[in-house]
Design an enzyme around this catalytic site. Structure first.
Site, mmCIF file in Angstrom:
data_model
loop_
_atom_site.group_PDB
_atom_site.id
_atom_site.type_symbol
_atom_site.label_atom_id
_atom_site.label_comp_id
_atom_site.label_asym_id
_atom_site.label_seq_id
_atom_site.Cartn_x
_atom_site.Cartn_y
_atom_site.Cartn_z
ATOM 1 N N HIS A 155 38.036 -1.661 27.230
ATOM 2 C CA HIS A 155 38.501 -3.045 27.029
ATOM 3 C C HIS A 155 39.428 -3.551 28.128
ATOM 4 C CE1 HIS A 155 36.615 -3.269 23.154
ATOM 5 N NE2 HIS A 155 37.356 -2.312 22.628
ATOM 6 N N ASP A 278 34.105 5.478 16.814
ATOM 7 C CA ASP A 278 34.409 4.543 15.730
ATOM 8 C C ASP A 278 33.147 3.917 15.146
ATOM 9 O OD1 ASP A 278 33.889 3.127 18.014
ATOM 10 O OD2 ASP A 278 35.766 2.008 18.044
ATOM 11 N N ARG A 284 38.348 4.447 10.329
ATOM 12 C CA ARG A 284 39.406 3.577 9.795
ATOM 13 C C ARG A 284 39.200 2.116 10.186
ATOM 14 N NH1 ARG A 284 45.116 5.778 11.500
ATOM 15 N NH2 ARG A 284 45.722 3.934 10.292
#
Length: 569
Positions: A155, A278, A284
């Site tokens: 990112h 992820d 999460r």
């Protein structure tokens, strides 16, 4: 599906008996000691867990294990702005209050997802250096696959931190690969869109970015199927948006056809694969229902094309599942079967109550219909149909590989001006640690003593692996330096106008081009780093301090003898 996966794995393993895949792995124990904060979902501790788990499976014995060099300022600023990099070097929790305007400008601090924590810049140096080292190993042909689970922070922008990412190691590794490869393919299977990498190469055809991600009301909010690149890079950005709950079958039904089409049309010279965990079930922050087998099948499929491959980590916020995933995918890369029962290791208690490696799909709703996936796939195929097959690249002078000289190396270089020292790389484990046989633990002390003497004589007669590697690499760089003399590159890597005139430059598919609007520049002749220009270069002098210790002792002894002679006279 699982049966077919295992059958293909066995077939591939049989095919690899004639030519074994060479794999290297980068890890530094310091990587897992950094701490974003108590309430932050990013936990570098997952890197320690991953290393411990794959070591307990014995996977480290099947690959070359290296400690990476910390990326230097000159390497980082090949992509990132100097003012942003300078700020990362200066900022700390102690002086954070003194830089409020800069914190807001660069998107860091208390009210962002990129906090200031102790050792921030050193953390960035480690994971970035590992990715660059992996790219260098691939460029020189020393390995077929390089693994850096600490990397993949996709990112970060040129002058801005974003999404827990500060330095974009992926962009810097790709820039390194572009020195040797005309085209580089970037594949992202993180649940978040790889916006930082896509933005960096949005206007060039030298890099194609392919991202499979959750799209909609989800960070970072980019990555629509219609985002295809611009200018010269139009149609070289591929985005496949997905909805919540996609499972292994749905994910692989779009991943394999898209990647197969991309490989057919683009024919890259190297691949960078970001394996963000992820996208696994039970994360999460994620909302997919992909298991380790599905995630690993993507890695195995990309590996099957037999193209130089850099495998990186990325997101992943259930640290138990992250370590499971990256350990399993290390076994996939190595073509090694591993047990579903987790062996005892330093963090064994984390994996309870079942202590199993593999995850099971949950009963969460899959919002990705077959028609929706097929529609998106056909749209991607339509965009790819506008591409020219394997776009040609104008030949340019090859930018030199970066290196940092210590004082000792400078003195040695005076005698051999054509020899350029490469970055210092060290094996974490000695080759003796890789032995795994019936006599792994010797039964008698006499045998152990005689064996150790034999080993020592072998080490004296034959160079250690590290030394052999360093000499081989130095010889290769010496040859490259001689070739570069015709292009006006001096032994220090600098170029003067007088040297360049009338000389013939070596040509390659490497850099020398600027990508307008992207903020990425592959310089024709980068300025080499120097110890004075980076605060962390002092570590190099410590590394070479031991080389001068013997000479210093001899000088002291000579001085004492001379003083005694004076007293006697």
């Amino acid at each position: 599906e699982c049966g077919g996966f295992r059958a293909r794995r066995r077939a591939m393993a049989a095919a690899m008996t004639t030519q074994k895949t060479r794999v290297c792995y980068f890890y530094d124990a310091l990587m897992g000691t950094y701490y974003y904060g108590p309430d932050h979902p990013m936990k570098p501790h997952r890197l320690r867990m991953t290393h411990s788990l794959l070591s307990s499976y014995g996977l480290y014995k099947k690959m070359q294990v290296y400690r990476p060099h910390p990326a230097h300022y000159q390497e980082i600023t090949q992509f990132h702005a100097e003012d942003y990099t300078d700020f990362l070097r200066r900022i700390s929790p102690d002086n954070e209050k003194d830089y409020q305007l800069q914190l807001q400008k660069f998107n860091l601090g208390l009210y962002t997802d990129c906090p200031i924590f102790p050792g921030l810049y050193n953390f960035c140096q480690l994971y970035t250096g590992a990715s660059i080292d992996g790219a260098c190993k691939l460029n020189t042909g020393q390995v077929d696959i390089a693994i850096n689970w600490s990397g993949g922070l996709h990112h970060a922008k040129k002058s801005e931190a974003s999404g827990f990412c500060y330095i974009n190691d992926i962009v810097l590794a790709i820039l390194e690969l572009l020195k040797y490869h005309a085209r580089v393919l970037y594949i992202d299977i993180d649940i978040h869109h790889g916006d930082g990498v896509e933005e960096a190469f949005y206007t060039t055809d030298r890099v194609m970015t392919v991202s499979f991600h959750k799209y909609g009301d989800f960070f970072p909010g980019s990555g629509a199927v219609g985002d295809i690149g611009d200018q010269k890079g139009k149609h070289y950005s591929v985005n496949f948006p997905l909805e919540d709950g996609i499972d292994d079958k749905g994910y692989l039904s779009v991943f394999k056809p898209v990647i197969a089409k991309v490989m057919e049309m683009y024919q890259p010279g190297a691949i960078v694969l970001q394996c963000g965990a992820d996208s696994l079930t039970g994360d999460r922050l994620g909302c997919f229902n992909v298991t380790l087998r599905g995630h690993g099948e993507c890695v195995d499929y990309v590996k099957s094309f037999n193209v130089p491959l850099l495998v990186l980590g990325g997101g992943g916020y259930n640290i138990r599942n992250v370590s499971r995933c990256w350990t399993y995918e290390t076994s996939v890369v190595l073509d090694q079967e591993v047990s579903d029962f987790i062996p005892y290791n330093e963090f064994f208690h984390y994996y309870g109550p079942d202590f199993k490696l593999h995850l099971q799909e949950t009963d969460m709703e899959n919002r990705n219909t077959r028609d929706q996936l097929e529609k998106s796939k056909q749209k991607v195929f339509e965009n790819l149909s506008y591409l020219d097959h394997a776009p040609s690249v104008q030949m340019h002078r090859v930018p030199p590989d970066y290196f940092i000289e210590s004082d000792a190396e400078k003195e040695a270089g005076d005698d051999e001006p054509d020899i350029r020292f490469v970055k210092d790389e060290k094996r974490v484990q000695h080759d003796a640690e890789f032995y795994d046989g019936d006599k792994d633990q010797d039964s008698s002390s006499a045998y152990s003593h005689s064996q150790s003497e034999n080993d020592n004589s072998k080490i004296d007669a034959e160079q250690t692996p590290d030394t052999a590697i360093d000499h081989t690499t130095a010889a290769a760089t010496a040859t490259a330096a001689k070739k570069r003399r015709g292009s006006g590159v001096s032994s220090k890597g600098r170029t003067s106008a007088s040297d360049t005139e009338g000389s013939q430059s070596p040509i390659s598919a490497g850099g020398g081009s600027t990508f307008p609007g992207s903020g990425v520049n592959v310089p024709s002749i980068p300025t080499p780093a120097t110890p004075e220009s980076d605060s962390n270069a002092t570590a190099n002098s410590f590394r070479h301090a031991g080389d001068n210790s013997s000479s210093n002792n001899e000088e002291d002894a000579d001085a004492e003898a001379e003083a005694m002679d004076v007293e006697k006279s």
